[in-house]
Design a protein around this motif. Structure first.
Motif, PDB file in Angstrom:
ATOM      1  N   TYR A   1       4.716  -2.521   0.805  1.00 38.63           N
ATOM      2  CA  TYR A   1       5.380  -2.220   1.899  1.00 38.63           C
ATOM      3  C   TYR A   1       6.770  -0.947   2.090  1.00 38.63           C
ATOM      4  CZ  TYR A   1       7.187  -1.322   6.850  1.00 38.63           C
ATOM      5  OH  TYR A   1       8.494  -1.064   7.867  1.00 38.63           O
ATOM      6  N   ARG A   2       7.369  -1.458   0.892  1.00 38.77           N
ATOM      7  CA  ARG A   2       8.939  -0.783   0.536  1.00 38.77           C
ATOM      8  C   ARG A   2       8.131   0.525  -0.264  1.00 38.77           C
ATOM      9  NH1 ARG A   2      12.834  -5.579  -1.072  1.00 38.77           N
ATOM     10  NH2 ARG A   2      13.067  -6.904   0.950  1.00 38.77           N
ATOM     11  N   ASN A   3       6.936   0.390  -1.018  1.00 39.49           N
ATOM     12  CA  ASN A   3       6.791   1.286  -1.653  1.00 39.49           C
ATOM     13  C   ASN A   3       5.203   2.074  -1.140  1.00 39.49           C
ATOM     14  OD1 ASN A   3       8.162   1.082  -4.631  1.00 39.49           O
ATOM     15  ND2 ASN A   3       7.535  -0.577  -4.006  1.00 39.49           N
ATOM     16  N   ARG A   4       5.294   1.638   0.343  1.00 42.11           N
ATOM     17  CA  ARG A   4       4.022   2.454   0.745  1.00 42.11           C
ATOM     18  C   ARG A   4       2.168   2.659   0.573  1.00 42.11           C
ATOM     19  NH1 ARG A   4       5.467   6.365   5.009  1.00 42.11           N
ATOM     20  NH2 ARG A   4       3.468   6.886   4.026  1.00 42.11           N
ATOM     21  N   LYS A   5       2.467   1.212   0.129  1.00 45.44           N
ATOM     22  CA  LYS A   5       1.500   0.685  -1.221  1.00 45.44           C
ATOM     23  C   LYS A   5       0.165  -0.235  -0.392  1.00 45.44           C
ATOM     24  CE  LYS A   5       2.686   2.272  -5.453  1.00 45.44           C
ATOM     25  NZ  LYS A   5       2.565   1.942  -6.915  1.00 45.44           N
ATOM     26  N   ILE A   6       0.225  -0.115   0.875  1.00 46.16           N
ATOM     27  CA  ILE A   6      -0.809  -0.519   1.591  1.00 46.16           C
ATOM     28  C   ILE A   6      -2.681   0.128   2.218  1.00 46.16           C
ATOM     29  CG2 ILE A   6      -1.374  -2.144   3.500  1.00 46.16           C
ATOM     30  CD1 ILE A   6       1.239  -2.620   3.257  1.00 46.16           C
ATOM     31  N   PHE A   7      -3.373  -0.334   1.870  1.00 47.78           N
ATOM     32  CA  PHE A   7      -4.343   0.926   2.485  1.00 47.78           C
ATOM     33  C   PHE A   7      -5.579  -0.466   2.848  1.00 47.78           C
ATOM     34  CE2 PHE A   7      -6.114  -1.319  -1.251  1.00 47.78           C
ATOM     35  CZ  PHE A   7      -7.334  -1.410  -1.703  1.00 47.78           C
ATOM     36  N   THR A   8      -6.682   0.627   4.027  1.00 46.02           N
ATOM     37  CA  THR A   8      -7.447  -0.138   4.668  1.00 46.02           C
ATOM     38  C   THR A   8      -8.281   0.487   4.140  1.00 46.02           C
ATOM     39  OG1 THR A   8      -6.435  -0.566   6.044  1.00 46.02           O
ATOM     40  CG2 THR A   8      -8.124  -1.091   6.929  1.00 46.02           C
ATOM     41  N   VAL A   9      -9.571   0.724   3.791  1.00 46.85           N
ATOM     42  CA  VAL A   9     -11.024   0.900   3.906  1.00 46.85           C
ATOM     43  C   VAL A   9     -12.168   0.327   4.360  1.00 46.85           C
ATOM     44  CG1 VAL A   9     -12.713   2.014   1.982  1.00 46.85           C
ATOM     45  CG2 VAL A   9     -10.576   1.774   1.178  1.00 46.85           C
ATOM     46  N   TYR A  10     -12.922   1.270   5.381  1.00 47.14           N
ATOM     47  CA  TYR A  10     -13.734   0.955   6.314  1.00 47.14           C
ATOM     48  C   TYR A  10     -14.993   1.814   5.409  1.00 47.14           C
ATOM     49  CZ  TYR A  10     -10.199   0.125  10.198  1.00 47.14           C
ATOM     50  OH  TYR A  10      -9.462  -0.031  10.581  1.00 47.14           O
TER      51      TYR A  10
END
Length: 776
Positions: free
Chosen positions: A150-159
């Motif tokens: 979260y601190r490094n903006r490394k959360i993703f979602t793929v539909y």
């Protein structure tokens, strides 16, 4: 010598801090009896809690195990426990709070490893961790990774099943926040149950991390076009660029709108569309319907002259049985001559379609009937060979003149064929080919709900071994904090028809090269064996074919530049009504054809291209294209020198967003203030979608009349706040209508700006969009 009774007070003194239980000596013995395994378990749980507290307090380096376990005989056990949690081994980088991939693997392995207390004989005896402690350690490890992501903006979602995107991000250290449809059964399990089965890289670990990450936003989202945009406040990397339906070039209706606007941004060698003629017949626009009828009649005249040009005079005449008079040729020549005059001296009066007089209606009907007999039934002229030779000479002369002025007329043959496409569908659904005017009008009237687009069919394409094909080219559009960038892919592939090309048969298996259409048909047996069985060629195979047929060496480079100019022109035409959201991007599949002179023709563009490995060609190019897309979007944002794979910049547009509307400062470009005028009439108010070219631009020239149509009226509060400064700047407002939109390096001269450019107003575009996109 101590007696047995004397040992009890000693135990009582060792545990005086605990209350004395009431009971016999036997109960006291059981009360203070503690097996070694329970002591080890207690020490292990306390160490795990200590590690958790150290992490919460952000202690960069915890104290040594000997200090923590000073009162414990086995000090090496505490050291092993802390090492299992990742401390003392460099597992955490203090200045970044970031886990190395190898260190995370070691940390998880140690969290599940066995402890090694020392027995009385000095040997290491393995002892399994307590289940609760193991879960607690795993939970702490995963939560640390979640906070770090979260601190490094490394959360993703793929539909969807875009596993290449998913794997590319996981390799970069991103964590996946699962959509509800992915691993749906596992997502119903509790966190403790998932931790019991979690192993490095398995589905249980993926789901438990997703549960922990659920309350955090995603910073990379790969979604479908119709899905609602989530987490817009954090500006994630999102694979959707939104624009108005009238200029959404990923639909047939939007591509027509861009084709109408692109002439105002055309520049030789930079941008310019090469496209077949379009008409929207799916609505009730009488003017556009009349324009199509006029174009159809003009095409019929050119088709007749081309038929005369391509045949010998003796093949066209029959003095005894001929039924066609020479007046039809005179009518066709006069029609083309009028088109030449309009093309050479174009004016708005020529563009307006005027209703024909009764005499003209009779002439038109006679010509259309008899010319159809000639083109379809091979009817003969009742003229001499000498007269027909002269008509053939004039036909050649007039066709060469009009085709030099309108290069797209070179694609027309002598059949006057038109292709009808539903405005908002893809994959060849609902497409038909017609040549009769009445059939075309009837078909579009009977299918109003499908918003049909009528497009001139390319009757003279470039063929490979007598077979039609198109080229799938990828384009990536990215929006940064101040730039819109058009990226083109240096690789592409060809899609062939399963049947040989002919104009006598209008079946889709011959004329539609979409893979979704051709996979339903078997290849014709007598087709050239040099064509691929799976109906696809790679770029290298096509280059080899060009060398084999003796094409010039720079043929492919010219074709590729033509691709870039077409795509840049489409993007520039649509920017006026594009939502410029930072970090938005979109990958498009663009379909091109080639004419007989290797000139590319843009057919259509798809916002969700098929990236599945349908053949050995797409199995190679599609995954690489997706990986290169991630390189451009993710890697380049963090490192301007990062490689971009086969994507290269085709064009860049600088823009400047001014969120606060100000009547006196409607546009600022490179720090230079420009004032258009003070008081705006309320009729010039626009919707929130039309925001673009009063905020841009570099390398773009826009006339002053367009600027006046695009300025928004400032809110009443802003007007009051700037009332005092209006008097000071009133002297500057008089020159507002002569401001240049070009960058300082490309200032437009005053003589260029005096020439007005007519363009569809916002109100007209909005009415057209409602007319052709509103549900029936």
């Amino acid at each position: 010598m101590a007696t047995k009774d004397q040992t009890v007070p000693q135990r009582n003194s060792m545990s005086s801090s605990q209350p004395m239980p009431s009971g016999s000596t036997t109960n006291q013995r059981y009360r203070y009896y503690n097996p070694v395994s329970k002591i080890h378990s207690l020490i292990h749980n306390l160490d795990a809690e200590l590690v958790h507290l150290c992490k919460q307090c952000s202690v960069p380096k915890p104290p040594s195990s000997s200090n923590i376990n000073a009162g414990i005989h086995n000090s090496s056990y505490g050291t092993a426990t802390l090492a299992a949690a990742g401390f003392g081994s460099g597992a955490i980088t203090p200045h970044r709070g970031h886990y190395d991939q190898d260190t995370v693997d070691k940390l998880l392995a140690r969290a599940r490893s066995i402890s090694t207390p020392r027995s009385a004989s000095g040997a290491n005896t393995p002892m399994p961790l307590a289940p609760d402690a193991q879960k607690r350690q795993l939970r702490n490890v995963y939560r640390t990774r979640v906070i770090d992501a979260y601190r490094n903006r490394k959360i993703f979602t793929v539909y969807g099943n875009y596993h290449t995107v998913r794997r590319a991000l996981l390799r970069r250290g991103w964590l996946e926040k699962l959509p509800a449809s992915r691993h749906a059964k596992l997502q119903t399990m509790s966190e403790d149950s998932l931790l019991e089965h979690a192993r490095r890289g398995n589905d249980y670990e993926t789901v438990v991390i997703s549960k922990m990450i659920n309350h955090f936003p995603s910073f990379f989202i790969w979604q479908s076009k119709g899905q609602r945009d989530l987490f817009s406040e954090v500006r994630p990397f999102r694979n959707r660029v939104r624009r108005s339906q009238f200029l959404d070039f990923s639909t047939k209706v939007g591509l027509v709108g861009c084709a109408e606007q692109e002439r105002w941004y055309r520049e030789d060698g930079v941008c310019g569309m090469s496209y077949p003629r379009f008409y929207r017949l799916g609505g009730n626009n009488v003017e556009e319907r009349m324009a199509f009828i006029e174009d159809y009649q003009q095409t019929q005249a050119r088709s007749l002259l081309r038929h005369i040009k391509e045949h010998k005079p003796e093949e066209l005449i029959d003095l005894d049985k001929g039924t066609i008079m020479s007046t039809n040729l005179d009518y066709a020549l006069a029609k083309v001559k009028q088109m030449i005059r309009q093309a050479e001296h174009y004016s708005l009066d020529d563009a307006r379609v005027k209703p024909p007089t009764p005499t003209e209606i009779v002439e038109i009907q006679t010509f259309m009937t008899q010319s159809a007999d000639i083109l379809k039934s091979q009817a003969k002229f009742r003229v001499s060979e000498k007269v027909m030779t002269e008509y053939a000479r004039l036909a050649t002369q007039y066709l060469d003149q009009i085709e030099s002025l309108r290069p797209d007329y070179r694609w027309d043959g002598s059949r006057n064929l038109w292709i009808l496409k539903p405005g908002y569908q893809s994959r060849g659904i609902g497409i038909v080919i017609r040549s009769c005017l009445d059939d075309i009008l009837q078909w579009t009237s009977n299918n109003q709900n499908r918003k049909y687009i009528v497009q001139k069919y390319i009757e003279r394409p470039y063929l490979v071994y007598r077979t039609k094909f198109d080229i799938r080219q990828y384009m990536l559009l990215t929006i940064g904090d101040s730039k819109v960038t058009v990226w083109t892919y240096r690789d592409c592939y060809l899609r062939f028809s399963s049947q040989e090309f002919t104009m006598d048969d209008l079946r889709e298996s011959i004329h539609l090269t979409n893979n979704s259409v051709q996979k339903r048909y078997k290849n014709k047996q007598n087709r050239d064996p040099r064509l691929p069985k799976h109906n696809m060629w790679s770029l290298d195979q096509f280059k080899a074919h060009l060398r084999h047929v003796g094409a010039p060496d720079d043929t492919w480079s010219n074709i590729y530049r033509g691709f870039q100019q077409n795509l840049v022109a489409v993007v520039m035409a649509s920017l006026d009504e594009t939502e410029l959201v930072q970090n938005a991007f979109e990958l498009y599949g663009c379909d091109f054809m080639l004419d007989e002179h290797y000139n590319p023709i843009l057919i259509e563009m798809n916002s969700t291209p098929d990236l599945s490995p349908s053949t050995e060609v797409t199995a190679r190019i599609c995954p690489i294209a997706i990986k290169d897309c991630i390189r451009v979007v993710v890697d380049l944002a963090n490192n301007p020198l990062a490689p971009t794979g086969k994507f290269e910049r085709a064009f860049e547009v600088n823009y400047n967003i001014n969120n606060g509307a100000d009547v006196h400062h409607p546009l600022e470009l490179n720090g230079k203030q420009m004032t258009i005028f003070e008081n705006l009439p309320s009729k010039l108010k626009n919707s929130n979608r039309t925001r673009m070219f009063h905020k841009i631009l570099n390398n773009v020239k826009v006339s002053a009349s367009r600027k006046l149509d695009k300025i928004k009226e400032a809110p009443a509060k802003v007007v009051k706040a700037t009332a005092s400064s209006k008097k000071k700047k009133s002297s500057k407002s008089a020159a507002g209508s002569k401001v240049s939109f070009a960058a300082p390096s490309e200032q437009v001269s005053a003589t260029q700006q005096l020439v007005p450019k007519t363009i569809l107003t916002s109100k007209t575009r909005e009415n057209l969009a409602l007319q052709y996109t509103a549900p029936k």
